[in-house]
Design a protein around this motif. Sequence first.
Motif, mmCIF file in Angstrom:
data_model
loop_
_atom_site.group_PDB
_atom_site.id
_atom_site.type_symbol
_atom_site.label_atom_id
_atom_site.label_comp_id
_atom_site.label_asym_id
_atom_site.label_seq_id
_atom_site.Cartn_x
_atom_site.Cartn_y
_atom_site.Cartn_z
ATOM 1 N N LYS A 1 67.949 19.759 -47.203
ATOM 2 C CA LYS A 1 66.539 19.475 -47.491
ATOM 3 C C LYS A 1 66.384 18.100 -48.138
ATOM 4 C CE LYS A 1 62.576 21.533 -49.950
ATOM 5 N NZ LYS A 1 62.265 20.477 -50.937
ATOM 6 N N THR A 2 67.229 17.805 -49.112
ATOM 7 C CA THR A 2 67.151 16.517 -49.813
ATOM 8 C C THR A 2 67.345 15.349 -48.851
ATOM 9 O OG1 THR A 2 67.923 17.475 -51.892
ATOM 10 C CG2 THR A 2 68.202 15.101 -51.616
ATOM 11 N N GLU A 3 68.330 15.444 -47.991
ATOM 12 C CA GLU A 3 68.601 14.353 -47.056
ATOM 13 C C GLU A 3 67.507 14.210 -46.005
ATOM 14 O OE1 GLU A 3 70.964 12.079 -47.413
ATOM 15 O OE2 GLU A 3 71.446 13.148 -49.269
ATOM 16 N N LEU A 4 66.976 15.316 -45.529
ATOM 17 C CA LEU A 4 65.878 15.250 -44.559
ATOM 18 C C LEU A 4 64.639 14.605 -45.188
ATOM 19 C CD1 LEU A 4 66.238 18.751 -42.861
ATOM 20 C CD2 LEU A 4 66.554 16.540 -41.731
ATOM 21 N N GLU A 5 64.391 14.910 -46.439
ATOM 22 C CA GLU A 5 63.241 14.320 -47.135
ATOM 23 C C GLU A 5 63.441 12.825 -47.363
ATOM 24 O OE1 GLU A 5 61.547 18.186 -49.624
ATOM 25 O OE2 GLU A 5 63.123 16.927 -50.500
ATOM 26 N N LYS A 6 64.675 12.391 -47.589
ATOM 27 C CA LYS A 6 64.952 10.964 -47.732
ATOM 28 C C LYS A 6 64.605 10.202 -46.454
ATOM 29 C CE LYS A 6 68.707 11.214 -51.139
ATOM 30 N NZ LYS A 6 70.172 10.993 -51.341
ATOM 31 N N GLN A 7 64.654 10.891 -45.318
ATOM 32 C CA GLN A 7 64.318 10.277 -44.035
ATOM 33 C C GLN A 7 62.814 10.269 -43.783
ATOM 34 O OE1 GLN A 7 66.547 12.507 -41.127
ATOM 35 N NE2 GLN A 7 68.510 12.121 -42.135
ATOM 36 N N GLY A 8 62.044 10.800 -44.721
ATOM 37 C CA GLY A 8 60.590 10.797 -44.590
ATOM 38 C C GLY A 8 59.997 12.082 -44.066
ATOM 39 N N ASN A 9 60.838 13.088 -43.824
ATOM 40 C CA ASN A 9 60.344 14.359 -43.322
ATOM 41 C C ASN A 9 59.751 15.203 -44.448
ATOM 42 O OD1 ASN A 9 61.466 14.111 -40.499
ATOM 43 N ND2 ASN A 9 63.377 14.008 -41.665
ATOM 44 N N THR A 10 58.847 16.088 -44.079
ATOM 45 C CA THR A 10 58.350 17.104 -44.998
ATOM 46 C C THR A 10 59.158 18.376 -44.767
ATOM 47 O OG1 THR A 10 56.118 16.181 -44.981
ATOM 48 C CG2 THR A 10 56.348 18.479 -45.674
ATOM 49 N N VAL A 11 59.732 18.928 -45.827
ATOM 50 C CA VAL A 11 60.629 20.075 -45.671
ATOM 51 C C VAL A 11 60.258 21.164 -46.674
ATOM 52 C CG1 VAL A 11 63.025 20.856 -45.561
ATOM 53 C CG2 VAL A 11 62.475 18.470 -45.018
ATOM 54 N N ILE A 12 60.053 22.379 -46.160
ATOM 55 C CA ILE A 12 59.754 23.527 -47.004
ATOM 56 C C ILE A 12 60.803 24.601 -46.746
ATOM 57 C CG2 ILE A 12 58.072 25.331 -47.544
ATOM 58 C CD1 ILE A 12 55.903 23.375 -46.519
ATOM 59 N N ALA A 13 61.509 25.003 -47.789
ATOM 60 C CA ALA A 13 62.479 26.092 -47.699
ATOM 61 C C ALA A 13 61.835 27.356 -48.269
ATOM 62 C CB ALA A 13 63.750 25.745 -48.458
ATOM 63 N N VAL A 14 61.666 28.348 -47.424
ATOM 64 C CA VAL A 14 60.994 29.583 -47.827
ATOM 65 C C VAL A 14 61.978 30.490 -48.573
ATOM 66 C CG1 VAL A 14 59.754 31.622 -47.016
ATOM 67 C CG2 VAL A 14 59.464 29.435 -45.823
ATOM 68 N N GLU A 15 61.530 31.050 -49.694
ATOM 69 C CA GLU A 15 62.316 32.042 -50.430
ATOM 70 C C GLU A 15 61.785 33.419 -50.045
ATOM 71 O OE1 GLU A 15 65.079 31.581 -52.591
ATOM 72 O OE2 GLU A 15 64.246 31.894 -54.596
ATOM 73 N N LEU A 16 62.538 34.137 -49.219
ATOM 74 C CA LEU A 16 62.082 35.439 -48.763
ATOM 75 C C LEU A 16 61.978 36.423 -49.934
ATOM 76 C CD1 LEU A 16 64.146 35.832 -45.457
ATOM 77 C CD2 LEU A 16 61.747 35.123 -45.701
ATOM 78 N N LEU A 17 61.070 37.368 -49.804
ATOM 79 C CA LEU A 17 60.841 38.362 -50.851
ATOM 80 C C LEU A 17 62.144 39.062 -51.248
ATOM 81 C CD1 LEU A 17 57.610 39.986 -49.365
ATOM 82 C CD2 LEU A 17 57.730 38.435 -51.328
ATOM 83 N N GLY A 18 62.345 39.191 -52.558
ATOM 84 C CA GLY A 18 63.515 39.899 -53.050
ATOM 85 C C GLY A 18 64.780 39.080 -53.078
ATOM 86 N N HIS A 19 64.695 37.808 -52.732
ATOM 87 C CA HIS A 19 65.860 36.931 -52.707
ATOM 88 C C HIS A 19 65.711 35.844 -53.777
ATOM 89 C CE1 HIS A 19 65.871 38.887 -48.782
ATOM 90 N NE2 HIS A 19 67.153 38.595 -48.687
#
Length: 275
Positions: A53-71
């Motif tokens: 995620k960090t590296e993709l964002e450095k390239q200018g991308n928008t990145v959302i990592a979903v935290e599934l319920l109970g995790h």
Amino acid sequence: MKIVKNLFLVLAMVFSLISCSDDDDNSSLEVNPSTLVLVHGAWQSAFVWDQVKTELEKQGNTVIAVELLGHGEDNTPVSDITFKGYVDQVKAVIVGLDTPVVLVGHSLGGAVITQTASEIPQQIEKLVYVAGFIPKNGKSVLDYSALDTESLLPTALEFSADGSTAAISNPEINIPEIFCQYGSDEDIDILVEKLKPEPVGALATPLDYKMDDYNAIAKKYYLFTKEDHAITYPFQQAMASEAGITNTFEITSGHSPFVSKPAELLQIFDTILTN
């Protein structure tokens, strides 16, 4: 003097044309940033995507990592966790964005993105599986995992007394062996530390979607993890073939390449995003 003056004018025009040509070439190489939604798998949580995620964002991308319920940090009671709830979470993220997304799913997350994408295909730019399950309509993750007879995962499971959750036994041994070959000691320690029992109900829920809706998404990709002991390489290949996915890549890794081999995974993501 007139000849010299004309010569300067010609040279100026030539340099101007070259400059314009260079600008055009550079603009053709520019890549528009993408919006990615990342969905983790069972016995993991959103933190596993951190390096990628960090590296993709450095390239200018928008990145959302979903935290599934109970995790992870989410403490939703097991009785309130459903497969539909996972799908609704991911849909809510995508609907809240004002652009089509690249939807990525790992392991259990593969089933989640399959259902999600089939419900909102018009909002999916690309669908990417990283060693992800792709159950057919009417089949669950548990149905498919039972078909993978070479997987080491079933023998490592310990179920709660009421059967509502499944934990990984001997995690110090089974996490590196089944989930993260090639991971560093630090990587393994974090995976073990953040490990939580997995809600079984969501795993046992059959998917419910129309194949026409799934097929409406033209750009699908599968990333095979060749030394995977959780979802084996041959079974991954069989699922991709069954789903009609021909754009495939390989990493010589275990089940969690975003942890053990993030640089290689990022190279593949770069190819997918520019494809």
